[in-house]
Design a protein around this motif. Structure first.
Motif, PDB file in Angstrom:
ATOM      1  N   ASP A 525       0.812  -1.222   0.000  1.00  0.00           N
ATOM      2  CA  ASP A 525       0.000   0.000   0.000  1.00  0.00           C
ATOM      3  C   ASP A 525       0.841   1.266   0.000  1.00  0.00           C
ATOM      4  OD1 ASP A 525      -2.190  -1.618   0.026  1.00  0.00           O
ATOM      5  OD2 ASP A 525      -2.551  -1.467   2.186  1.00  0.00           O
ATOM      6  N   SER A 526       1.869   1.320   0.841  1.00  0.00           N
ATOM      7  CA  SER A 526       2.683   2.534   0.939  1.00  0.00           C
ATOM      8  C   SER A 526       3.464   2.772  -0.350  1.00  0.00           C
ATOM      9  CB  SER A 526       3.640   2.445   2.129  1.00  0.00           C
ATOM     10  OG  SER A 526       4.498   1.312   2.011  1.00  0.00           O
ATOM     11  N   GLU A 529       1.107   4.039  -3.023  1.00  0.00           N
ATOM     12  CA  GLU A 529       0.773   5.450  -2.817  1.00  0.00           C
ATOM     13  C   GLU A 529       1.895   6.356  -3.324  1.00  0.00           C
ATOM     14  OE1 GLU A 529      -0.264   8.553   0.849  1.00  0.00           O
ATOM     15  OE2 GLU A 529       0.027   6.417   1.253  1.00  0.00           O
TER      16      GLU A 529
END
Length: 625
Positions: A525-526, A529
């Protein structure tokens, strides 16, 4: 081993020993070869026997002399024979010349174009035939003897023709071989006459001077190169025609290529041989090596002095700071501040030496260049003073361009400040113009000052060279040059041709940024992003997916142009998204080079971590492919 010019002289000597006249005209209807008997038979002036002579000029000379009959219109005779020559057919004819002598003319086309013609004086044979007809009864006793003589003459003629045919074959093969060899050479080889008109070319001129033509025979050098380039060539051409060898280099204005030209006078005095070679790559390598050696020197200087110099500056700054805090007269305080300013300038100079010793990399990003240039001019104008006017002329596309804005601003500001210093107290005008000239983005800065001196033009981009001893560091133009090379561009320093003043042209690769719709597939996820923000910053639209299964349902979205996926996802391999009918795929991985899974990828692979410039380059590559 006989060299080529010795072979040519040997061949010419052999042709001169043949009793018949011989001429060879090429496909452009210009004389290529002729022997001495050719000039003697027709009493030609020297000008009509030189290689390159137009067939039309030869025919007109003969027609005006009545060679084709007293009643024939000379202009019509020239037109008719030139038209026949353009569609040349094998032929044999006999005709009576104005001087009362008979000649036979036998012509045959050559496979390389053009034709060979053989002229034989048959006056004696014709006289014998006439005599035999007029006195056939009285000379019946001599018929056998004359017939034998005639037969012997015919045999001798046949032998000569055979030898001539062999010589013609050798000449033809040599000419074809020579042309083939010269046309394979990656340089332009030519010969011009004393009027600077091309009489030979190996048809390679467009490879050296882009935009020129191959069919240049009959044209002059001035017509071909244009006034701007010819103005640089003309003085050398005149000296070569006067018998002096010339070797020089010019920059072709239209293409920016560096051309080396060698002019060799023709030993017979009939013109000049030309050898033109594109040495752009050689010059760039030479300049790169020169700058590399200077950067290496700067690095050594920095390495050797930085420590002691830094310590010295630290001591000076500390002492001056202590003095500044004390109770000092106003004059002493001013001296302290001046010393502090000079010390800080020393720190900046040390940093700049370090930069030129090891230039930083580029960080390209989408830039609206017109807006950047307006902001730059607004920033620079207050530093120029009231006597200097800065103009901006922009003809740029609306779409963003892929550039390093920091490098570009530094370079242009450096050039603007240099121009301000060159104008001096009287002031003047500085003009910054920008235009797209695919494949280049051209940025040109001109001023109305005195221009560059000859020494400054030769050494402008050398590190530490300055025209302001004691004031400038001599690193400004050197840094602009390095930054241009780092970006894949060029820097050209010169003077204006329309009026006094300097002109500096910065060329950078024109890389329009066309926004893409990108499917981003990443199960972290990071990281997803961070990548999304990077892509949006580059001007692209992004659709996200956290798994292979989800991404498969998105690959057929309308308008989707690129898929950017991690190689190893939680539920499978990103390489499974590759499709012959779908958008192009780019994979990302931290696996090292040589890993089997990475090597089996069917598309470009980015190594994690990567920056925006690397991502943009890869996107541009797959989009254009």
């Amino acid at each position: 081993m006989i060299v080529e010019n010795s072979r040519a002289e040997l061949m010419q000597s052999g042709l001169n020993l043949i009793g018949q006249a011989l001429s060879i005209f090429d496909s452009d209807l210009r004389l290529a070869v002729a022997n001495r008997q050719y000039q003697a038979m027709f009493d030609f002036p020297d000008a009509l026997t030189r290689p390159g002579t137009f067939f039309e000029d030869t025919v007109r000379f003969l027609a005006l002399r009545g060679e084709y009959g007293p009643d024939e219109d000379p202009d019509e005779a020239v037109r008719l024979r030139v038209d026949q020559a353009r569609t040349f057919q094998p032929h044999y004819l006999e005709r009576l010349r104005p001087n009362g002598r008979w000649i036979s003319v036998e012509g045959a086309p050559l496979s390389q174009g053009g034709w060979v013609a053989v002229y034989t004086d048959i006056t004696e044979a014709k006289q014998q035939e006439t005599l035999l007809r007029a006195r056939s009864e009285e000379l019946s006793g001599q018929v056998l003897e004359n017939a034998e003589r005639l037969a012997a003459a015919n045999r001798e003629l046949a032998s000569t023709i055979t030898a001539l045919q062999e010589a013609t074959r050798v000449v033809t093969e040599t000419q074809a071989r020579t042309r083939q060899v010269t046309e394979m050479i990656p340089a332009h080889i030519a010969h011009i006459d004393r009027d600077q008109r091309y009489v030979f070319s190996n048809r390679q001129l467009p490879q050296v001077f882009p935009g020129t033509r191959t069919d240049i025979l009959g044209m002059t050098v001035a017509e071909l190169l244009g006034p701007r380039t010819y103005a640089e060539v003309e003085p050398h051409m005149e000296r070569a025609l006067a018998g002096r060898h010339q070797v020089f280099e010019i920059t072709h204005a239209e293409s920016g290529r560096r051309i080396r030209i060698a002019l060799t006078p023709d030993r017979s005095g009939n013109g000049v041989y030309i050898l033109s070679t594109d040495v752009t790559a050689e010059v760039e390598v030479r300049e790169a090596l020169t700058h590399a050696s200077r950067r290496e020197l700067a690095a050594k200087i920095t390495s050797g002095l930085a420590h002691d110099f830094g310590n010295l500056l630290t001591v000076i700054l500390g002492l001056q700071d202590r003095l500044a805090r004390g109770a000092l007269p106003e004059a002493a305080k001013a001296d302290v501040q001046a010393t502090l300013a000079a010390t800080r300038r020393g720190v900046q100079l040390l940093e700049r030496i370090g930069q030129i010793a090891a230039p930083r990399g580029t960080a390209r990003e989408p830039v609206r260049l017109a807006a950047l240039l307006r902001d730059l001019c607004a920033l620079a104008r207050p530093t120029l003073g009231d006597s200097v006017t800065l103009h901006l002329e922009s003809d740029l596309p609306d779409e963003p361009l892929l550039l390093d804005p920091g490098h570009l601003q530094d370079s242009l500001l450096n050039l603007i400040l240099n121009a301000r210093d060159a104008l001096g107290p009287p002031g003047g005008d500085i003009t910054l113009s920008a235009r797209a000239a695919p494949p280049w983005l051209e940025l040109e800065l001109t001023d109305t000052g005195p221009g560059f001196t000859a020494e400054a033009l030769a050494r402008a981009t050398e590190p530490f060279f300055s025209t302001k001893p004691g004031q400038g560091s001599g690193l400004g133009l050197a840094m602009v040059f390095d930054q241009a090379k780092l970006a894949g561009g060029t820097l050209h320093v010169g003077n204006r041709s329309d009026r006094p003043g300097a002109k500096v042209r910065l060329r950078l690769p024109l890389r329009p940024v066309r926004p893409q719709m990108i499917l981003l597939v990443e199960d972290d996820d990071s990281l997803r992003e961070m990548l999304r923000e990077m892509l949006i910053r580059l001007g692209h639209s992004v659709i996200e997916s956290a798994s292979l299964a989800e991404a498969r349902g998105l690959t057929d979205l309308p308008g989707l142009t690129v898929i950017l996926s991690d190689l190893q996802l939680g539920d499978g391999l990103g390489s499974d998204l590759a499709s012959a009918d779908g958008p192009p795929l780019i994979l990302m991985t931290a696996l090292p080079q040589g890993d089997g899974l990475r090597d089996a990828a069917p598309c470009p692979v980015l190594s994690k971590p990567f920056d925006a410039a690397t991502l943009t380059e890869t996107l541009q590559q797959v989009i254009h492919d």
